[in-house]
Scaffold this active site. Structure first.
Site, PDB file in Angstrom:
ATOM      1  CG  ASP A  53       4.397  -1.189   6.526  1.00  0.00           C
ATOM      2  OD1 ASP A  53       3.439  -1.318   7.319  1.00  0.00           O
ATOM      3  OD2 ASP A  53       4.685  -0.086   6.016  1.00  0.00           O
TER       4      ASP A  53
HETATM    5  C1  BGC Z   1       2.351   1.864   7.457  1.00  0.00           C
HETATM    6  C2  BGC Z   1       3.294   1.778   8.641  1.00  0.00           C
HETATM    7  C3  BGC Z   1       2.527   1.488   9.900  1.00  0.00           C
HETATM    8  C4  BGC Z   1       1.693   0.235   9.710  1.00  0.00           C
HETATM    9  C5  BGC Z   1       0.908  -0.151  10.944  1.00  0.00           C
HETATM   10  C6  BGC Z   1       1.384   0.709   7.396  1.00  0.00           C
HETATM   11  O1  BGC Z   1       0.396   0.924   6.449  1.00  0.00           O
HETATM   12  O2  BGC Z   1       3.105   1.912   6.272  1.00  0.00           O
HETATM   13  O3  BGC Z   1       4.015   2.975   8.767  1.00  0.00           O
HETATM   14  O4  BGC Z   1       3.423   1.348  10.977  1.00  0.00           O
HETATM   15  O5  BGC Z   1       0.786   0.452   8.649  1.00  0.00           O
HETATM   16  O6  BGC Z   1      -0.141   0.710  11.180  1.00  0.00           O
END
Ligand code: BGC
Length: 753
Positions: free
Chosen positions: A307
């Site tokens: 993530d």
């Molecule tokens: C979130 C994810 C997301 C990623 C990309 C993160 O802050 O936890 O769910 O896919 O950002 O935007």
């Protein structure tokens, strides 16, 4: 190819051939992957494992700019110098369809035509309720609302529309579904989940994946799903986003793992990791769950992406790694295949060093890159990195809006309807009030046009707010309006009370402003006091109050429940949500949504419907405002003839269960039929009941229909004392509607495979 590699290829092909009965196409694809891998330099491999955000390759975006502009120099640096395998996100806000196509074409042109080995990029976005970063996209109810439909086919159709609109933008990768269990109502990402029940979420998660990926993931209107956030993210003790969860292995396997296991079986090929920590171990460093369980036990053949910035955070935030270099080593050795870095090339530089100094073995890098290339081949990106003009899938088509309208209607859940105050007659005068009455943001929530979704001026003016939808339905003259309060403060309450005196019914629209992730943290689940005050003031007028709720999590409304004649929950129903709500309020649609969570009565009332016996013992009780599965209708349904095909089951037997459902009221309606199972005694404490099957039937007045469920042997098993699935002899109770049937399981082996 050296001997080791040749050996690996033979092993992989043998594995695919024998275990998954690989098709000729799969064998050819694996051969291509291996050929390409063997031609790659270390730099090219490490580049494939690197993902950066759109901002890294764009010109700075002016605050009022409506689209991103690529910076050709930075783009070439990313693709040709750092050889990145992936780019993500929207760079601040939604872009137009044509801008997306132009940007992605420019990126793929460099990757495919100019890079040494012509490897395409894989672009990913969070298309979590539609292609939410493309202007004019079809934006559906959020996942928690879709779970209220209990309708697998509708979830599949919605996801298929999402895939088609993403692919129209040349984006092949959707960071969704969220398969975290929604069992902590404070958590600001609850609305991204499919609710508190593991079986429901696993089934709807599968339907979503089938919609995104279709039968042929390389087809121009399909793409790849990304399961997130593996695993245990959604259950923080404090309820705040990205804070520690404490989940013992049995609970992890019983409640949190099955959604991911089902999704892997359904063919999902990418997984994103839990951004936080479980049992004191940041998931990005957890080899057991990433490598041993996901890649080993579940046989996941795709790749794992981190993530946002979470590998760095092993050092900067979690302090389990003493340096950024140590963090990279830890994560890659735990099983991470791609790093969402996302703002720089530090991961690339550090990983290169780590392999050169033999601290990370090349075999681990090859495994990661093999997985990434496999997905790129599966997606058909090598042959067709940007679907051409003749193949652009449908975008915002009328058929898409129709599916969205159906979805918005089916999510709406009627929680209370005293003296059948609803549906309202269309010739009455209504006062519409409350902070969610005249906004589109409140219907959509976060991940809409922007990350937080809270910029009202960016929303499409042609879509209706609740106020506009009610005016359109019964005529402007019949509708009085005064906001009465903002989310946090009463506004002009005297004027609102004066208007109430002129109305026959008051529609009080309450709920939450748009938010997502950590900015959506709250420390009190109660609906803010001002909103409760507004509802109370309206109730004091003596006019019937209909409470309409647009919210991403169940905010406690105890002080205003008893005084409300009706309560209707819209969750976050998407762009067509207001019209759907007006249809329900005025009887043009009969609601059939069922709660996907237990709606708490008190701020600490976090007991889920599948509670343990001890949670209903002495003075303990399951006492929600509205239980999981609750949802009223304007008609009535009768259940008769509950039958099972065996009273005594043996190991490995399926059980067929049937029931007849009849619409005994005056209006056509849809009923979600749910089968619950109770395992009366167990060697570990068993939930008092668990959902094991569900379906949805549409019935005209007077019509009846048989519903048949087949429970597989696994429905009777659970995770035992050794943290492995077991099935135990004894009594089980089947329950559908008001009826129960007891059966017995005998002579089973104690440990299942
Ligand atoms: C979130 C994810 C997301 C990623 C990309 C993160 O802050 O936890 O769910 O896919 O950002 O935007």
């Amino acid at each position: 190819m050296n001997v080791l590699k040749t050996g690996f290829v033979i092993f992989t092909l043998f594995f695919l051939y024998s275990v998954s009965e690989a098709s000729d196409g799969e064998i050819v694809r694996e051969q291509k992957v291996e050929q390409l891998l063997s031609a790659m330099t270390l730099e090219e491999k490490v580049g494939q494992m690197t993902q950066v955000t759109l901002e890294v390759v764009s010109k700075p975006r002016a605050a009022d700019a409506l689209y991103n502009e690529l910076d050709p120099g930075k783009l070439r640096e990313a693709i040709l110098k750092y050889r990145v395998g992936s780019i993500l996100n929207c760079g601040g806000a939604a872009n137009s369809l044509s801008n997306w196509r132009e940007m992605i074409t420019a990126m793929q042109d460099i990757a495919v035509k100019e890079s040494r080995l012509h490897i395409p990029l894989i672009y990913g976005i969070d298309a979590i309720h539609g292609a939410n970063y493309t202007t004019g996209a079809t934006l559906f109810p959020q996942a928690i609302a879709m779970a209220a439909t209990r309708n697998r086919e509708l979830v599949r159709q919605g996801a298929a529309v999402t895939a088609s609109e993403m692919k129209a933008c040349a984006i092949p990768w959707d960071f969704n579904p969220v398969l975290d269990m929604g069992r902590q109502p404070l958590w600001p990402r609850l609305y991204e989940t499919l609710g508190e029940d593991t079986y429901l979420a696993a089934q709807l998660g599968r339907a979503y994946i089938e919609g995104i990926q279709g039968r042929d993931i390389s087809a121009s209107e399909h793409g790849a799903a990304c399961l997130k956030h593996y695993i245990g993210y959604s259950f923080p003790l404090s309820g705040q986003d990205r804070t520690p969860a404490w989940i013992p292995e049995r609970m992890m396997r019983e409640i949190f793992l099955p959604t991911f296991a089902e999704a892997v079986k359904a063919g999902a090929m990418t997984v994103m990791v839990n951004s936080a920590e479980v049992n004191g171990i940041p998931m990005h460093s957890n080899k057991y769950w990433l490598t041993d369980v996901l890649k080993g036990e579940l046989g996941f053949q795709g790749f794992i992406v981190s993530d946002w910035e979470d590998i760095k955070r092993l050092h900067t935030r979690d302090k389990v790694a003493e340096s950024p270099r140590e963090a990279v080593k830890m994560a890659v050795m735990a099983g991470l295949d791609m790093s969402m870095v996302p703002y720089d090339y530090s991961f690339y530089d550090l990983l290169l060093e780590l392999v050169q100094s033999r601290e990370v073995p090349l075999s681990r890098i090859d495994d990661a890159v093999r997985r990434i290339l496999r997905v790129k081949y599966q997606l058909g990106l090598f042959d067709n990195p940007v679907p051409g003009a003749d193949q652009v899938p449908e975008f915002a088509a009328a058929g898409h809006t129709k599916i969205n309208q159906d979805a918005a209607r089916e999510v709406i859940t009627l929680l209370k309807n005293e003296k059948s105050v609803l549906p309202l007659r269309k010739n009455i005068k209504v006062l519409v009030t409350g902070p969610t009455a005249d906004k589109l943001t409140v219907l959509n929530g976060g991940w809409t046009i922007t990350w937080q979704g809270n910029d009202e001026k960016l929303y499409p003016p042609e879509k209706q707010t609740l106020l506009e939808a009610i005016r359109a339905k019964i005529g402007e003259k019949q509708v009085l309006y005064e906001p009465g309060s903002s989310f946090e403060q009463l506004l002009n309450i005297k004027k609102t009370e004066a208007l109430a005196a002129k109305a026959d019914v008051i529609i009080v629209a309450l709920g939450e402003d748009a938010y997502c992730e950590t900015p959506g943290n709250i420390s009190d689940l109660s609906l803010p006091a001002a909103q409760l005050e507004l509802a109370k003031a309206m109730q004091k007028t003596g006019k019937p109050v209909v409470l309409v709720l647009f919210e991403g999590r169940p905010r406690v409304i105890r002080p205003v429940v008893d005084g409300s004649a009706a309560i209707v929950l819209g969750y976050l129903p998407g762009m067509e949500g207001a019209e759907a709500m007006a249809d329900v309020l005025f009887g043009d649609y009969n609601p059939g949504g069922k709660l996907p969570f237990s709606y708490p009565r008190t701020v600490n009332g976090f007991v889920t419907y599948d509670y343990k016996p001890i949670e209903f013992f002495d003075s303990n009780k399951y006492d929600p405002e509205f239980p999981f599965g609750h949802g009223l209708s304007y008609t009535s349904f009768e259940y008769t003839d509950l039958r099972v095909d065996k009273i005594t089951l043996s190991a490995g037997d399926e059980l067929r269960v049937s029931v007849t459902v009849k619409n005994t009221g005056q209006m056509a309606g849809q009923e979600a039929v749910e089968l619950y199972l109770t395992d009366t005694f167990g060697s570990v404490t068993r939930p008092v009941r668990q959902l094991k099957e569900f379906t949805k039937v549409s019935l005209e007045p007077g019509e009846s229909r048989p519903v048949v469920f087949t429970l597989p042997p696994a429905a009777f098993s659970f995770i035992g004392r050794e943290n492995k699935p077991v099935t135990e002899d004894g009594e089980f109770i089947i329950q559908i509607g008001p009826h129960q049937q007891t059966i017995h399981l005998i002579s089973t082996a104690t440990v299942n495979k």
